[in-house]
Enzyme design. Sequence first.
Site, PDB file in Angstrom:
ATOM      1  N   ALA A  74       0.794  -1.145   0.106  1.00 35.75           N
ATOM      2  CA  ALA A  74      -0.010  -0.149   0.137  1.00 35.75           C
ATOM      3  C   ALA A  74       0.805   1.215  -0.014  1.00 35.75           C
ATOM      4  O   ALA A  74       0.394   2.178  -0.417  1.00 35.75           O
ATOM      5  CB  ALA A  74      -0.720  -0.127   1.056  1.00 35.75           C
ATOM      6  N   ARG A  89       5.230  -2.911   5.191  1.00 35.54           N
ATOM      7  CA  ARG A  89       6.114  -3.183   6.352  1.00 35.54           C
ATOM      8  C   ARG A  89       6.074  -1.650   7.311  1.00 35.54           C
ATOM      9  O   ARG A  89       6.099  -1.696   8.430  1.00 35.54           O
ATOM     10  CB  ARG A  89       7.311  -3.436   5.906  1.00 35.54           C
ATOM     11  CG  ARG A  89       7.684  -4.750   6.228  1.00 35.54           C
ATOM     12  CD  ARG A  89       9.083  -5.320   6.484  1.00 35.54           C
ATOM     13  NE  ARG A  89       9.534  -4.944   5.122  1.00 35.54           N
ATOM     14  CZ  ARG A  89      10.494  -5.727   4.624  1.00 35.54           C
ATOM     15  NH1 ARG A  89      11.080  -6.651   5.399  1.00 35.54           N
ATOM     16  NH2 ARG A  89      11.174  -5.551   3.469  1.00 35.54           N
ATOM     17  N   LYS A 134       2.384  -8.602 -12.966  1.00 37.28           N
ATOM     18  CA  LYS A 134       3.345  -9.259 -13.762  1.00 37.28           C
ATOM     19  C   LYS A 134       4.592  -8.960 -12.977  1.00 37.28           C
ATOM     20  O   LYS A 134       4.713  -7.927 -12.141  1.00 37.28           O
ATOM     21  CB  LYS A 134       3.346  -8.789 -15.187  1.00 37.28           C
ATOM     22  CG  LYS A 134       3.997  -7.481 -15.489  1.00 37.28           C
ATOM     23  CD  LYS A 134       4.431  -7.376 -16.822  1.00 37.28           C
ATOM     24  CE  LYS A 134       4.974  -5.943 -17.279  1.00 37.28           C
ATOM     25  NZ  LYS A 134       6.083  -5.588 -16.890  1.00 37.28           N
ATOM     26  N   ASP A 156      -2.303  -7.541 -16.718  1.00 34.92           N
ATOM     27  CA  ASP A 156      -1.611  -6.947 -18.031  1.00 34.92           C
ATOM     28  C   ASP A 156      -2.312  -5.905 -18.043  1.00 34.92           C
ATOM     29  O   ASP A 156      -3.461  -5.776 -18.585  1.00 34.92           O
ATOM     30  CB  ASP A 156      -1.597  -7.895 -18.979  1.00 34.92           C
ATOM     31  CG  ASP A 156      -0.462  -7.319 -20.180  1.00 34.92           C
ATOM     32  OD1 ASP A 156      -0.848  -6.243 -20.426  1.00 34.92           O
ATOM     33  OD2 ASP A 156      -0.064  -8.051 -20.650  1.00 34.92           O
ATOM     34  N   HIS A 157      -1.714  -4.637 -17.852  1.00 35.83           N
ATOM     35  CA  HIS A 157      -2.278  -3.434 -17.755  1.00 35.83           C
ATOM     36  C   HIS A 157      -2.836  -3.132 -19.325  1.00 35.83           C
ATOM     37  O   HIS A 157      -3.882  -2.171 -19.355  1.00 35.83           O
ATOM     38  CB  HIS A 157      -1.793  -2.279 -16.973  1.00 35.83           C
ATOM     39  CG  HIS A 157      -0.348  -1.695 -17.864  1.00 35.83           C
ATOM     40  ND1 HIS A 157       0.695  -2.165 -17.868  1.00 35.83           N
ATOM     41  CD2 HIS A 157      -0.570  -0.738 -18.668  1.00 35.83           C
ATOM     42  CE1 HIS A 157       1.443  -1.380 -18.677  1.00 35.83           C
ATOM     43  NE2 HIS A 157       0.666  -0.567 -19.146  1.00 35.83           N
ATOM     44  N   HIS A 183       2.731  -7.922 -22.691  1.00 33.71           N
ATOM     45  CA  HIS A 183       1.988  -7.027 -23.517  1.00 33.71           C
ATOM     46  C   HIS A 183       1.820  -7.435 -25.066  1.00 33.71           C
ATOM     47  O   HIS A 183       0.816  -7.247 -25.607  1.00 33.71           O
ATOM     48  CB  HIS A 183       2.264  -5.469 -23.456  1.00 33.71           C
ATOM     49  CG  HIS A 183       2.484  -5.325 -22.008  1.00 33.71           C
ATOM     50  ND1 HIS A 183       1.672  -5.408 -20.871  1.00 33.71           N
ATOM     51  CD2 HIS A 183       3.615  -4.580 -21.506  1.00 33.71           C
ATOM     52  CE1 HIS A 183       2.241  -4.962 -19.713  1.00 33.71           C
ATOM     53  NE2 HIS A 183       3.247  -4.327 -20.179  1.00 33.71           N
TER      54      HIS A 183
HETATM   55  C1  BG6 Z   1       5.196  -1.909 -18.137  1.00 38.44           C
HETATM   56  C2  BG6 Z   1       6.693  -2.245 -18.489  1.00 38.44           C
HETATM   57  O1  BG6 Z   1       4.571  -3.135 -18.003  1.00 38.44           O
HETATM   58  O2  BG6 Z   1       4.790  -1.106 -19.345  1.00 38.44           O
HETATM   59  C3  BG6 Z   1       7.523  -0.814 -18.433  1.00 38.44           C
HETATM   60  O3  BG6 Z   1       7.244  -2.881 -17.087  1.00 38.44           O
HETATM   61  C4  BG6 Z   1       6.605  -0.151 -19.807  1.00 38.44           C
HETATM   62  O4  BG6 Z   1       8.821  -0.849 -18.755  1.00 38.44           O
HETATM   63  C5  BG6 Z   1       5.377   0.111 -19.581  1.00 38.44           C
HETATM   64  O5  BG6 Z   1       7.371   1.377 -19.666  1.00 38.44           O
HETATM   65  C6  BG6 Z   1       4.423   0.603 -20.624  1.00 38.44           C
HETATM   66  O6  BG6 Z   1       3.116   0.689 -20.467  1.00 38.44           O
HETATM   67  P1  BG6 Z   1       2.507   1.881 -21.359  1.00 38.44           P
HETATM   68  O7  BG6 Z   1       1.050   1.754 -21.025  1.00 38.44           O
HETATM   69  O8  BG6 Z   1       3.252   3.213 -21.027  1.00 38.44           O
HETATM   70  O9  BG6 Z   1       2.608   1.420 -22.888  1.00 38.44           O
END
Ligand code: BG6
Length: 482
Positions: A13, A46, A148, A177-178, A239
């Site tokens: 957090a 922590r 990840k 996976d954003h 990604h």
């Molecule tokens: C992350 C990586 O998963 O994605 C980073 O660890 C990278 O190194 C980032 O910069 C890129 O994400 P985005 O959304 O900016 O394309």
Amino acid sequence: MNDNQLILTLFGATGDLAARKLYPAIYRLYKNNNISDKFAVIGTARREWTDDYFRETVYNSIVDEITDDEDAQEFVSHFYYQSHDVNDGDHYNKLKELSDSLDEQYDIGGNRIYYISLNPQLFPVITHHLTEQKVLTDNGYNRLIIEKPFGFDEESAIELQKQLTASFDENQIYRIDHYLGKELLSTLDEFRYNNVWSHLWSKDYIDNIQISLAEDMGIGERGAYYDNSGVTKDMIQNHMMQIISIIGMDNPQNKSSDGFRQEKINVIKSLKTFDSVEDLTQNVIRAQYIPNAQEGIVGYKEEADIPADSQTETFFAAKFELDMPRWEGVPFFVRSGKRLEGKYTTIHIIFKKENEDVENNYLRIELAPDMQIQFFFNQEKPGHQGGAESVPMTFEYPEVVQSEIPHDYERLINGCIHNQLDHFVHWYEAQYAWQFMDHIHNYWEQLDGQDMKYYEALSSGPAEADTLTENHGTKWYDCIDC
Ligand code: BG6
């Protein structure tokens, strides 16, 4: 009981991700009534923080989103802090007590999300204790969100999966996976199945596909992490694989999350492996950035925490092929790198030419810097000029709509609350992606760095990457000034 009344327990957090992404995401969900008033967040880490200090931190992290201060104060009052050592069983007993009392106080009814935003080595330690100390509830859902990387190769991923599934079933595990939270990517399947595009989406009409995940930034302060990952583990295994799977998948007959993810799994599984070191070096380029003195940018080897003899790749380009009837003979050209000439995330679908005298028609799906879809097609030049030129038809979200579009983490947390597993990575997606990347790494080990190329920081990457597309009679479709 509604799915959107819950206790979210966050491990990590006090971290950077929590302040930059998670608290603003939770606040946006709250403001838009996607989270009920019957909610609480327990932040753990922590450090010895008080509830008040924690609330102040959360408040500061959402300050740009606040439209009504009273509402924001009410929001942060739902946040509680517990100083927590993840290895100490006793601390989980305290966590259980706090969860139970908040559950009663807010009349929540048992739903729990456990979000681990810590070093992946700690995932199994935490899930083990959550079961062992009976923190999980019996009345309501128990869901686990993890970030990840999921392992660092296939073997470690299998081991991690084994450990996690001792406490949580696969369908209780939400692997983030954003990129799956990005608007255009999460709606891409709908776009593809539109009656116009779905007929064109195959080897009969498509010449090649290109995916570029380019970044101008370097590795910042993440040297220690990055040098063990390289772009292959940082961007390609996750990604890039997700984008390939969504572009490449067949239309699921079964419209559930399971059906959708099964089709994605089939794509990743069908990636053709390379037959030999020669086959690999002809189709896969790895490279590292070197200084750009004019711009005052150091090379990768001079970055903080990077060994002077590092052989970690900061750029990857490849020609992949899928062993699927739909894509026979259609190359997927992919590339990603740090310290390239710009930040852009694009997918180009290049259609076959109708004759040699014209350019290819193509679709550009731009996830960044702007969010838009463009179809470039050949149109007769106006007037008496004669000949055709490539002109765009553009779809772009109006500005007012853009501000309403959920942010990546907002969409994903909401997806977890509503059990939308299609927004998350299935175990088999992760496993097959590792399997494929491992076979590339095995060849690289044999090569011991001999195939490493170099590119100047803030350039378009190594010249060798251009050979990949040129050998197919095409070029990389850029988005540098799009
Ligand atoms: C992350 C990586 O998963 O994605 C980073 O660890 C990278 O190194 C980032 O910069 C890129 O994400 P985005 O959304 O900016 O394309």
